[in-house]
Design an enzyme around this catalytic site. Sequence first.
Site, short mmCIF file in Angstrom:
data_model
loop_
_atom_site.label_atom_id
_atom_site.label_comp_id
_atom_site.label_asym_id
_atom_site.label_seq_id
_atom_site.Cartn_x
_atom_site.Cartn_y
_atom_site.Cartn_z
N ARG A 57 0.81 -1.23 0.00
CA ARG A 57 0.00 0.00 0.00
C ARG A 57 0.83 1.27 0.00
O ARG A 57 0.45 2.25 -0.63
CB ARG A 57 -1.06 -0.01 1.10
CG ARG A 57 -0.64 0.26 2.50
CD ARG A 57 -1.34 -0.67 3.46
NE ARG A 57 -0.68 -1.96 3.43
CZ ARG A 57 -1.27 -3.09 3.08
NH1 ARG A 57 -2.53 -3.12 2.79
NH2 ARG A 57 -0.58 -4.21 3.06
N THR A 58 1.95 1.27 0.68
CA THR A 58 2.74 2.51 0.72
C THR A 58 3.27 2.81 -0.68
O THR A 58 3.15 3.93 -1.18
CB THR A 58 3.89 2.41 1.74
OG1 THR A 58 3.32 2.04 3.01
CG2 THR A 58 4.62 3.72 1.89
N LYS A 86 24.82 -4.73 -6.60
CA LYS A 86 26.18 -4.83 -7.15
C LYS A 86 27.16 -4.03 -6.31
O LYS A 86 28.28 -3.76 -6.73
CB LYS A 86 26.20 -4.27 -8.58
CG LYS A 86 25.34 -5.01 -9.57
CD LYS A 86 25.51 -4.37 -10.95
CE LYS A 86 24.60 -4.98 -11.97
NZ LYS A 86 24.63 -4.23 -13.23
N ARG A 107 12.00 3.60 0.58
CA ARG A 107 11.91 2.70 1.75
C ARG A 107 13.16 1.82 1.75
O ARG A 107 13.58 1.32 0.69
CB ARG A 107 10.66 1.83 1.65
CG ARG A 107 10.64 0.71 2.68
CD ARG A 107 9.33 -0.02 2.71
NE ARG A 107 8.30 0.78 3.33
CZ ARG A 107 7.08 0.30 3.64
NH1 ARG A 107 6.78 -0.95 3.37
NH2 ARG A 107 6.18 1.08 4.21
N HIS A 135 8.29 6.26 9.93
CA HIS A 135 7.39 6.13 8.78
C HIS A 135 6.47 7.35 8.84
O HIS A 135 5.29 7.25 9.16
CB HIS A 135 6.61 4.83 8.91
CG HIS A 135 5.90 4.36 7.67
ND1 HIS A 135 5.71 5.17 6.56
CD2 HIS A 135 5.34 3.16 7.37
CE1 HIS A 135 5.05 4.48 5.65
NE2 HIS A 135 4.83 3.26 6.11
C1 NCD Z 1 3.79 -0.90 7.93
C2 NCD Z 1 5.27 -0.71 7.67
O1 NCD Z 1 5.76 -1.04 6.57
O2 NCD Z 1 5.91 -0.21 8.56
N1 NCD Z 1 3.04 -1.01 6.76
C3 NCD Z 1 2.68 0.13 6.10
O3 NCD Z 1 3.51 0.86 5.59
N2 NCD Z 1 1.39 0.44 6.08
C4 NCD Z 1 3.46 -1.88 8.97
C5 NCD Z 1 3.94 -3.30 8.83
O4 NCD Z 1 4.62 -3.67 7.87
O5 NCD Z 1 3.59 -4.09 9.72
#
Ligand code: NCD
Length: 343
Positions: A57-58, A86, A107, A135
């Site tokens: 989703r992110t 690499k 990320r 986050h």
């Molecule tokens: C979370 C994350 O990646 O920190 N997910 C998200 O971005 N909605 C929570 C998780 O992975 O449990």
Amino acid sequence: MQFTGSHILSINQFDIQDVERLFQVADAMEPYAQRAKRTRVLEGAILSNLFFEPSTRTRVSFGCAFNLLGGHVRETSDIKTSAISKGESLYDTARVISGYSDVIAMRHPVAGSVEEFARASRVPVINAGDGPSEHPSQALLDLYTIRKELGINGPVANFRIAMVGDLKYGRTVHSLSKLLCLYNNIHFTLVSPVELRMPAEIVDQLRAAGHKVIETEDMQEGLQNNDTVYLTRIQEERFSHQREADIYRGRFRLNQAIYTRHCKPNTVIMHPLPRDSRAEANELDEDLNQHPSLAIFRQTDNGVLIRMALFALTLGVADSVQKYEEEVRWFTARRYNKPSPPR
Ligand code: NCD
């Protein structure tokens, strides 16, 4: 803060006015997210979505948010298919990708890595999760959701939240807690195994902000008398041995029966998702899927609005979104999840 041209790396960058401004822009994004209108304000702009850790989703909502503003998206979604495998440094990757893009969402599994990358980037970088650390866009969408669900217009105050599960490695609860330090009189119940407690410095930060904090291992006690319950997944990818994560899996579960028995009526149920629906975990049971207080899919909807607002502000177009508005030409299904009932 001066949003235009800024990196968004930590929730600590925000003050109350910044949050208000962001939420105001997010509210204005609703017609575009709903496809009542479209806008081409970012036509020609490029987002590079660099995801070196699993994400659904992110990653997709950052991409959709950019598309909804008329921009284009380029993606790397696997460390194995990127030159990092690499041996390329974050510095070099940042110099290269920032030459191709107008903004970058990133990320990475290592805490602090997105900040290191941002130092070498020539364009704004948004932290989409750096290991167990932060986050920020999730914390903002979580607070935006809390406000909508609790019917609070303006800065939040005087409510009770329980955070449940892996509070040690869960970056979403870290960022949300830090964000809530800007506000007054919040009662936190932190429910976790002793080994997975919220880091002490964050608990100290909450107390220093004047909030009441209770830490417990007892889920039944922890669920009592809250306005919101925020569940989390055991972050198995952060444990050195899978078996260690198995010890905690399934320890805290919420289902219809437990909710009815221990939660105050109308307690809002939140989770950053993904929820672990395997039988041995099942932290948030599907028997609550039709429950009007289950806010998890409203949370994900809100994520698009918040990410649109972050792009509009960091690229300096928040006030011209409407100017580049057009009609939508295609069939548009009703896509938004039902709002919560009035409390
Ligand atoms: C979370 C994350 O990646 O920190 N997910 C998200 O971005 N909605 C929570 C998780 O992975 O449990």
